[in-house]
Design a protein around this motif. Structure first.
Motif, PDB file in Angstrom:
ATOM      1  N   MET A  45       0.777  -1.106  -0.120  1.00  0.00           N
ATOM      2  CA  MET A  45       0.055  -0.071   0.017  1.00  0.00           C
ATOM      3  C   MET A  45       1.042   1.284   0.066  1.00  0.00           C
ATOM      4  SD  MET A  45      -3.012   0.729   2.853  1.00  0.00           S
ATOM      5  CE  MET A  45      -3.252   2.506   3.117  1.00  0.00           C
ATOM      6  N   THR A  46       0.565   2.152  -0.958  1.00  0.00           N
ATOM      7  CA  THR A  46       1.497   3.366  -1.170  1.00  0.00           C
ATOM      8  C   THR A  46       0.897   4.440  -0.035  1.00  0.00           C
ATOM      9  OG1 THR A  46       0.161   4.079  -2.867  1.00  0.00           O
ATOM     10  CG2 THR A  46       2.113   2.774  -3.097  1.00  0.00           C
ATOM     11  N   GLU A  47       1.744   5.133   0.344  1.00  0.00           N
ATOM     12  CA  GLU A  47       1.297   6.283   1.321  1.00  0.00           C
ATOM     13  C   GLU A  47       1.113   7.541   0.371  1.00  0.00           C
ATOM     14  OE1 GLU A  47       4.406   6.921   4.147  1.00  0.00           O
ATOM     15  OE2 GLU A  47       3.941   4.980   5.005  1.00  0.00           O
ATOM     16  N   ARG A  48       0.017   8.376   1.059  1.00  0.00           N
ATOM     17  CA  ARG A  48      -0.059   9.692   0.418  1.00  0.00           C
ATOM     18  C   ARG A  48       0.898  10.494   0.754  1.00  0.00           C
ATOM     19  NH1 ARG A  48      -5.999  10.039   2.749  1.00  0.00           N
ATOM     20  NH2 ARG A  48      -4.520   9.583   4.543  1.00  0.00           N
ATOM     21  N   PRO A  49       1.286  11.515  -0.267  1.00  0.00           N
ATOM     22  CA  PRO A  49       2.373  12.392  -0.074  1.00  0.00           C
ATOM     23  C   PRO A  49       2.471  12.972   1.445  1.00  0.00           C
ATOM     24  CG  PRO A  49       1.436  12.550  -2.166  1.00  0.00           C
ATOM     25  CD  PRO A  49       0.503  11.736  -1.545  1.00  0.00           C
ATOM     26  N   SER A  50       1.137  13.545   1.561  1.00  0.00           N
ATOM     27  CA  SER A  50       0.898  14.241   3.115  1.00  0.00           C
ATOM     28  C   SER A  50       1.456  13.026   4.343  1.00  0.00           C
ATOM     29  CB  SER A  50      -0.290  14.437   3.472  1.00  0.00           C
ATOM     30  OG  SER A  50      -1.109  13.695   3.563  1.00  0.00           O
ATOM     31  N   GLN A  77       3.894  10.893   3.662  1.00  0.00           N
ATOM     32  CA  GLN A  77       5.472  10.579   3.612  1.00  0.00           C
ATOM     33  C   GLN A  77       6.417  11.099   4.533  1.00  0.00           C
ATOM     34  OE1 GLN A  77       5.854  10.883  -0.549  1.00  0.00           O
ATOM     35  NE2 GLN A  77       5.741   8.776  -1.183  1.00  0.00           N
ATOM     36  N   ASN A  78       6.070  12.440   4.907  1.00  0.00           N
ATOM     37  CA  ASN A  78       6.938  13.240   5.554  1.00  0.00           C
ATOM     38  C   ASN A  78       6.576  12.962   7.087  1.00  0.00           C
ATOM     39  OD1 ASN A  78       7.833  14.003   3.050  1.00  0.00           O
ATOM     40  ND2 ASN A  78       6.728  16.186   3.197  1.00  0.00           N
ATOM     41  N   GLN A  79       5.608  12.116   7.483  1.00  0.00           N
ATOM     42  CA  GLN A  79       5.204  11.878   9.029  1.00  0.00           C
ATOM     43  C   GLN A  79       6.403  11.019   9.475  1.00  0.00           C
ATOM     44  OE1 GLN A  79       2.575  12.930  10.639  1.00  0.00           O
ATOM     45  NE2 GLN A  79       1.878  14.092   8.813  1.00  0.00           N
ATOM     46  N   TYR A  80       6.939  11.905  10.624  1.00  0.00           N
ATOM     47  CA  TYR A  80       7.999  11.185  11.449  1.00  0.00           C
ATOM     48  C   TYR A  80       7.511   9.824  12.154  1.00  0.00           C
ATOM     49  CZ  TYR A  80      11.660  10.362  14.870  1.00  0.00           C
ATOM     50  OH  TYR A  80      12.488   9.700  15.756  1.00  0.00           O
ATOM     51  N   ARG A  81       8.208   8.724  12.345  1.00  0.00           N
ATOM     52  CA  ARG A  81       7.913   7.724  13.067  1.00  0.00           C
ATOM     53  C   ARG A  81       9.189   7.232  13.801  1.00  0.00           C
ATOM     54  NH1 ARG A  81       6.401   5.260   7.814  1.00  0.00           N
ATOM     55  NH2 ARG A  81       4.435   5.615   7.407  1.00  0.00           N
ATOM     56  N   ILE A 112      20.587   9.737   3.810  1.00  0.00           N
ATOM     57  CA  ILE A 112      19.557   9.404   4.646  1.00  0.00           C
ATOM     58  C   ILE A 112      18.205   9.805   4.203  1.00  0.00           C
ATOM     59  CG2 ILE A 112      18.749   9.450   7.016  1.00  0.00           C
ATOM     60  CD1 ILE A 112      21.681   9.543   7.876  1.00  0.00           C
ATOM     61  N   ALA A 113      18.221  11.148   3.753  1.00  0.00           N
ATOM     62  CA  ALA A 113      16.944  11.765   3.163  1.00  0.00           C
ATOM     63  C   ALA A 113      16.381  10.893   2.183  1.00  0.00           C
ATOM     64  CB  ALA A 113      16.977  13.247   3.065  1.00  0.00           C
ATOM     65  N   GLN A 114      17.278  10.419   1.020  1.00  0.00           N
ATOM     66  CA  GLN A 114      17.051   9.738  -0.038  1.00  0.00           C
ATOM     67  C   GLN A 114      16.393   8.315   0.352  1.00  0.00           C
ATOM     68  OE1 GLN A 114      20.525   9.640  -2.431  1.00  0.00           O
ATOM     69  NE2 GLN A 114      19.423  10.967  -3.990  1.00  0.00           N
ATOM     70  N   PHE A 115      16.921   7.765   1.375  1.00  0.00           N
ATOM     71  CA  PHE A 115      16.454   6.581   1.864  1.00  0.00           C
ATOM     72  C   PHE A 115      15.011   6.666   2.277  1.00  0.00           C
ATOM     73  CE2 PHE A 115      15.516   3.491   5.285  1.00  0.00           C
ATOM     74  CZ  PHE A 115      15.798   2.293   4.418  1.00  0.00           C
ATOM     75  N   PHE A 116      14.774   7.673   3.123  1.00  0.00           N
ATOM     76  CA  PHE A 116      13.409   7.996   3.676  1.00  0.00           C
ATOM     77  C   PHE A 116      12.516   8.450   2.635  1.00  0.00           C
ATOM     78  CE2 PHE A 116      15.674   8.035   8.090  1.00  0.00           C
ATOM     79  CZ  PHE A 116      15.173   7.035   8.403  1.00  0.00           C
ATOM     80  N   GLU A 117      13.035   8.822   1.722  1.00  0.00           N
ATOM     81  CA  GLU A 117      12.223   9.496   0.536  1.00  0.00           C
ATOM     82  C   GLU A 117      11.444  10.781   0.883  1.00  0.00           C
ATOM     83  OE1 GLU A 117       9.625   6.448  -0.895  1.00  0.00           O
ATOM     84  OE2 GLU A 117      11.143   5.528  -1.865  1.00  0.00           O
ATOM     85  N   ILE A 118      12.411  11.642   1.546  1.00  0.00           N
ATOM     86  CA  ILE A 118      11.839  12.868   1.770  1.00  0.00           C
ATOM     87  C   ILE A 118      12.915  14.001   1.434  1.00  0.00           C
ATOM     88  CG2 ILE A 118      10.697  11.967   3.909  1.00  0.00           C
ATOM     89  CD1 ILE A 118      13.254  12.870   5.639  1.00  0.00           C
ATOM     90  N   PRO A 119      12.572  15.282   1.516  1.00  0.00           N
ATOM     91  CA  PRO A 119      13.518  16.364   1.404  1.00  0.00           C
ATOM     92  C   PRO A 119      14.530  16.387   2.190  1.00  0.00           C
ATOM     93  CG  PRO A 119      11.173  17.082   1.380  1.00  0.00           C
ATOM     94  CD  PRO A 119      11.074  15.817   1.532  1.00  0.00           C
ATOM     95  N   ALA A 120      15.613  17.078   2.068  1.00  0.00           N
ATOM     96  CA  ALA A 120      16.747  17.136   3.049  1.00  0.00           C
ATOM     97  C   ALA A 120      16.320  18.053   4.037  1.00  0.00           C
ATOM     98  CB  ALA A 120      17.924  17.394   2.537  1.00  0.00           C
ATOM     99  N   TYR A 121      15.376  19.189   3.802  1.00  0.00           N
ATOM    100  CA  TYR A 121      14.996  20.004   4.646  1.00  0.00           C
ATOM    101  C   TYR A 121      14.171  19.448   5.777  1.00  0.00           C
ATOM    102  CZ  TYR A 121      10.717  20.811   1.771  1.00  0.00           C
ATOM    103  OH  TYR A 121       9.601  20.278   1.193  1.00  0.00           O
ATOM    104  N   THR A 122      13.408  18.384   5.327  1.00  0.00           N
ATOM    105  CA  THR A 122      12.660  17.691   6.419  1.00  0.00           C
ATOM    106  C   THR A 122      13.439  16.682   7.190  1.00  0.00           C
ATOM    107  OG1 THR A 122      10.727  17.451   4.635  1.00  0.00           O
ATOM    108  CG2 THR A 122      10.865  15.728   6.735  1.00  0.00           C
TER     109      THR A 122
END
Length: 138
Positions: free
Chosen positions: A1-6, A8-12, A32-42
């Motif tokens: 199941m794919t996550e919605r873009p909103s 994806q930036n949620q921290y776990r 590390i940001a690429q691995f989590f598929e998030i922008p570096a600023y996140t």
């Protein structure tokens, strides 16, 4: 199941352990940001706002720097490395070489060394003027 873009930036909380493992492998903040598929600023935001997360990659980088350097495998088996470079140009030969080396690795280090030495002789026969160093170590 794919996550919605909103989402994806949620921290776990599990991200801290994963970030530490990635940093232990030597990945930078961008990696590390690429691995989590998030922008570096996140990622930087998580480092600034999540105390548990901020310490995790820092600890991983310390452990990475303390690890003794490992010599590259190409020095241990130079003929195998050369054969892989040559095989990359020939369809399916690279897969055959990798499979054979994996088979020799399962048998033991003596089999790997013998396979490398046989490859060295074949490589010299193919390109006699090419300098391919002999295997280092016993």
């Amino acid at each position: 199941m794919t996550e919605r873009p909103s989402q994806q930036n949620q921290y776990r909380d599990s991200y801290a352990d994963q970030a530490q493992r990635l940093a232990r492998l030597g990945l930078s903040e961008d990696g590390i940001a690429q691995f989590f598929e998030i922008p570096a600023y996140t990622l930087y935001e998580w480092i600034g706002t999540k105390p548990g997360f901020a310490a995790a990659p820092e600890q991983g980088w310390v452990e990475f720097r303390l690890q003794p350097p490992r010599p590259p495998s190409r020095y241990k088996y130079p003929a195998y490395t050369y054969a892989l470079q040559l095989a990359a140009r020939i369809k399916n030969l690279e897969q055959v070489l990798r499979a054979k080396m994996a088979e020799m690795k399962a048998i033991g280090p003596q089999a790997m060394a013998a396979f490398n030495d046989a490859l060295w002789e074949d490589a010299i026969a193919i390109q006699p003027l090419r300098r391919i160093p002999k295997r280092v170590g016993t």
